[in-house]
Design an enzyme around this catalytic site. Sequence first.
Site, PDB file in Angstrom:
ATOM      1  N   HIS A  64     -20.375  22.114 -71.049  1.00  0.00           N
ATOM      2  CA  HIS A  64     -21.719  22.178 -70.482  1.00  0.00           C
ATOM      3  C   HIS A  64     -22.750  22.640 -71.518  1.00  0.00           C
ATOM      4  O   HIS A  64     -23.871  22.138 -71.561  1.00  0.00           O
ATOM      5  CB  HIS A  64     -21.686  23.094 -69.251  1.00  0.00           C
ATOM      6  CG  HIS A  64     -23.026  23.420 -68.702  1.00  0.00           C
ATOM      7  ND1 HIS A  64     -23.561  24.683 -68.767  1.00  0.00           N
ATOM      8  CD2 HIS A  64     -23.964  22.646 -68.085  1.00  0.00           C
ATOM      9  CE1 HIS A  64     -24.757  24.679 -68.213  1.00  0.00           C
ATOM     10  NE2 HIS A  64     -25.033  23.463 -67.793  1.00  0.00           N
ATOM     11  N   GLU A  67     -23.667  19.795 -73.557  1.00  0.00           N
ATOM     12  CA  GLU A  67     -24.596  18.936 -72.813  1.00  0.00           C
ATOM     13  C   GLU A  67     -26.045  19.392 -73.064  1.00  0.00           C
ATOM     14  O   GLU A  67     -26.945  18.591 -73.314  1.00  0.00           O
ATOM     15  CB  GLU A  67     -24.273  18.997 -71.315  1.00  0.00           C
ATOM     16  CG  GLU A  67     -25.210  18.179 -70.445  1.00  0.00           C
ATOM     17  CD  GLU A  67     -25.494  18.867 -69.132  1.00  0.00           C
ATOM     18  OE1 GLU A  67     -26.684  19.183 -68.877  1.00  0.00           O
ATOM     19  OE2 GLU A  67     -24.560  19.105 -68.341  1.00  0.00           O
ATOM     20  N   HIS A  68     -26.267  20.701 -73.017  1.00  0.00           N
ATOM     21  CA  HIS A  68     -27.609  21.223 -73.311  1.00  0.00           C
ATOM     22  C   HIS A  68     -28.026  20.893 -74.744  1.00  0.00           C
ATOM     23  O   HIS A  68     -29.169  20.511 -75.001  1.00  0.00           O
ATOM     24  CB  HIS A  68     -27.632  22.749 -73.112  1.00  0.00           C
ATOM     25  CG  HIS A  68     -27.785  23.168 -71.687  1.00  0.00           C
ATOM     26  ND1 HIS A  68     -28.817  23.965 -71.257  1.00  0.00           N
ATOM     27  CD2 HIS A  68     -27.051  22.901 -70.586  1.00  0.00           C
ATOM     28  CE1 HIS A  68     -28.696  24.193 -69.962  1.00  0.00           C
ATOM     29  NE2 HIS A  68     -27.622  23.552 -69.526  1.00  0.00           N
ATOM     30  N   GLU A 144     -28.684  30.336 -66.471  1.00  0.00           N
ATOM     31  CA  GLU A 144     -28.242  29.349 -65.477  1.00  0.00           C
ATOM     32  C   GLU A 144     -27.042  29.885 -64.693  1.00  0.00           C
ATOM     33  O   GLU A 144     -26.950  29.725 -63.478  1.00  0.00           O
ATOM     34  CB  GLU A 144     -27.890  28.035 -66.177  1.00  0.00           C
ATOM     35  CG  GLU A 144     -27.499  26.921 -65.220  1.00  0.00           C
ATOM     36  CD  GLU A 144     -27.224  25.602 -65.907  1.00  0.00           C
ATOM     37  OE1 GLU A 144     -27.389  25.502 -67.145  1.00  0.00           O
ATOM     38  OE2 GLU A 144     -26.838  24.645 -65.205  1.00  0.00           O
TER      39      GLU A 144
END
Lengths: 452, 440
Positions: A64, A67-68, A144
């Site tokens: 993840h 992904e950022h 997040e």
Amino acid sequence: MVGMRGMLLALLVGSAQAAVTDVTLDNGLRVIVQEDHRAPVMVSQVWYRAGSMDEFNGSTGVAHVLEHMMFKGTQTVPPGEFSKRIAAAGGRENAFTSRDHTAYFQQMQKDRLALSMQLEADRMANLVIGDALFAKEIQVVMEERRLRTDDQPQSVVYERLMATAYQAHPYRRPIIGWMDDLSNMTAQDARDWYARWYAPNNATLVVAGDVKADEVIELARRHFGALPARALPPRKPQDEPAQLGEKRIVVKAPAQLPYLLMAWHAPTLKDWEQDTAPYALQILAGVLSGNDSARLQKSLVKTRQIAVNASAGYDAVARGPGMFMIDATPAPGTSAAALEKAIREEVRRIQRDGINEAELARVKAQVIAADVYQRDSLFYQAMQLGEYATAGLPPEALARRVDKLRAVTAREVQAAARQWLQDDRLSVAELDPQPLQAKAQRAAVPGVRHVN
Amino acid sequence: MSIKTMSIQRFFFALLLSLPLSAQATLAIQNWQTPQGARVVFVESRELPMLDISVDFPAGSARDPAGKAGLAHLTHGLLDQGAGGLSDTAIAHRLADVGAVLSGSFDRDRAGVTLRTLSSATEKTAALEMLARVLQRPDFPQAVIRREKQRLIAAIREAEADPGTVAGKAFYRALYGTHPYAHDEAGDPAAIARLTRGDLQAFYRAHYSAPNAVISLVGDISRAEAEAIAARLAAGLSKAAAVPPLPSPAPAASSDVRIAHPSTQSHVLVGAVGMARNDPDFFPLFVGNYVLGGGGFDSRLMREVRDKRGYAYSAYSYFMPMVEAGPFQLGLQTKLEQTDDALKVAQATLRQFIADGPSEAELEQAKSNLTGGFPLRLDSNRKILDYLAAIGFYRLPLDYLDTWVAKVEAVDVAAVKQAFARRIDPDRLVTVVVGAGGAR
């Protein structure tokens, strides 16, 4: 609860795909095209077969985080420029990471597909992960995690239950990663992940919309064709050993109401033609909570009024194993234990007496209708194709899904409930609500109204 | 749960509620009134064998009588829980038997019921019969009222664990004071506990009437059939006169609300009373806000708060246009110890935007995204239905869709600056912070 409903939707929504084009380029990039000419738009998605299940302990969450970082610039496209160019072309874009995959998408007018492919091909091979940008972005990811997990008691329950139900399989780890792993993650972890998994032969490009399949494939060849295939690391199955008895956890977190989550290990669709249980379990979830007066709602919420909410969910499509889940919130005055007992009674009732034909027909009617409704969403059609592809299922499995569900019998549903919803396969988590704090104090009261 | 199937995204867009309207020139919208005074908006769309209908009423929480916060919400929730002598279960089963999906929408302005059904005759007939029944003959059974009150109160209490929900409620309270927009849509647990069956029936009769109704239809039917469906739906509604307009909210005074919460993050909201749906400044505010905080990664707030400093996952601003002036809201969430720093950055970003407006380049970028993305706003029946319902409910001109792109194009830097200056005084803002001890 909303999430459970999401799952149910996923099971009820079928597909009546028109012709799907499915080709693989010489470098291993798979290209799937679904033509749909209702509106002059398209969605383009690049799916990488790399999700949190491919991570190792100590660097959970790196799929993840990468992904950022995919939006933070390449050798030729400066940081932030990717989003800016797509926006300037009227596009909407985002990305998502799951246990099984990481995917990136753009929704745009149909004639702007080339821009999307050019940018995606560039960052498939030329990403630059700088230390300074990484240091900022890892802070964003930790925020997040606080927002979506740490401050959401039901998300914490889900996270901790998965970590309990699975002991060996990587599905035990949260997609977002453990906070300590995020705190200790380095830019090099992200670079290693990118080098390991981001290659055309580990990716699927899905395009749906007002496009011509042969033109899409030609465009894909032009933009992605020159990227070299790379050797991918071997993937070990990491099968979960058989559970040897029921597991239970209590999660204490600030909350107002208790909450109960029950999960049974269950199969997922592997051989779509021969398997029967995954289809039967989808129907079972529909019988339990597919409408506002399905079994759980009718019995627990409406008649006995011991729950304020109750629902069941099951996802048949995944790279790894499955879970059949039921979650519920007790009504005031009912303990989580009493509600759990009632849920078990509902499950036993199906195991003992089966389901009736009216219930079966009702769920099937919903499957058939949902198959039409889902064609209203281009994005959803592309999502399904990408999920099936990532899970190793062919487009035919999606096209035949409704037929397979329609063929399920009441006896098969009962048999699936007997075989899979056994106590020895079950893990239960109970949220034990802790006080939200003494009465909220206010440093200042809302100001006096100013009247013009 | 959602993390499993929905997976996690790089960011989420706060609020598409402020639906800007747009349309292709080819979207032929028809409208008329039924003899009973219900307004109808219709688009014929034959590609898929399905039909979407929504029926909306000015019966949102802003219509709650004094001391009865939650009456509108509870009334709306009970429509399909027993109607015309059929039980909640019979209604749910009959709908599911034909694959129909009945859902509700509810906010401060509007209460609506939406039906999605196949357009084949048997399914459509059965589904429409249920829609008519729940709209025209809700029974409000006593036992069901008791049950649903308990569920509603439980849901409100459960949401108190969510710092974002707590912040949102406090924000509206601080912004709207004594205006009907001030209290939460869901209602107040103590008031809900006192509601009676008589309250529900009276509220229903006064608000769910033909003169109040807006019927929107999209799908696989002819104009003649749409007329027949709308006429039948309207004919069975009460004849109660259209509700009076809501009062206009006064601008809010500055206030600073701090609420204690055991969360790991502070939820920060900053705002002011913004604009109404028919505001002449709609386009300058909407387009300008793209630059400030509406354009995701294309916006200043995201750049300053997230990209440059890593303070938050989400930082945004929006205007929510409502019947009366809805809020302008800026929001972010950040770990407790950097709350004041993040708030300062957000305030400075807002202040500078109001002082200087967007640059020419930023405005061009905003306009090119909005106009270039215009076909995406109408690429499904679901989206078209939402737009039709808004046109009907907010009484927007029918050519609104045809002129939308031109109106976005016409916005210039001066117009944005002036419109923001008229609406937002950076020295007079409402600020809400939920988290930690609530202390500063």
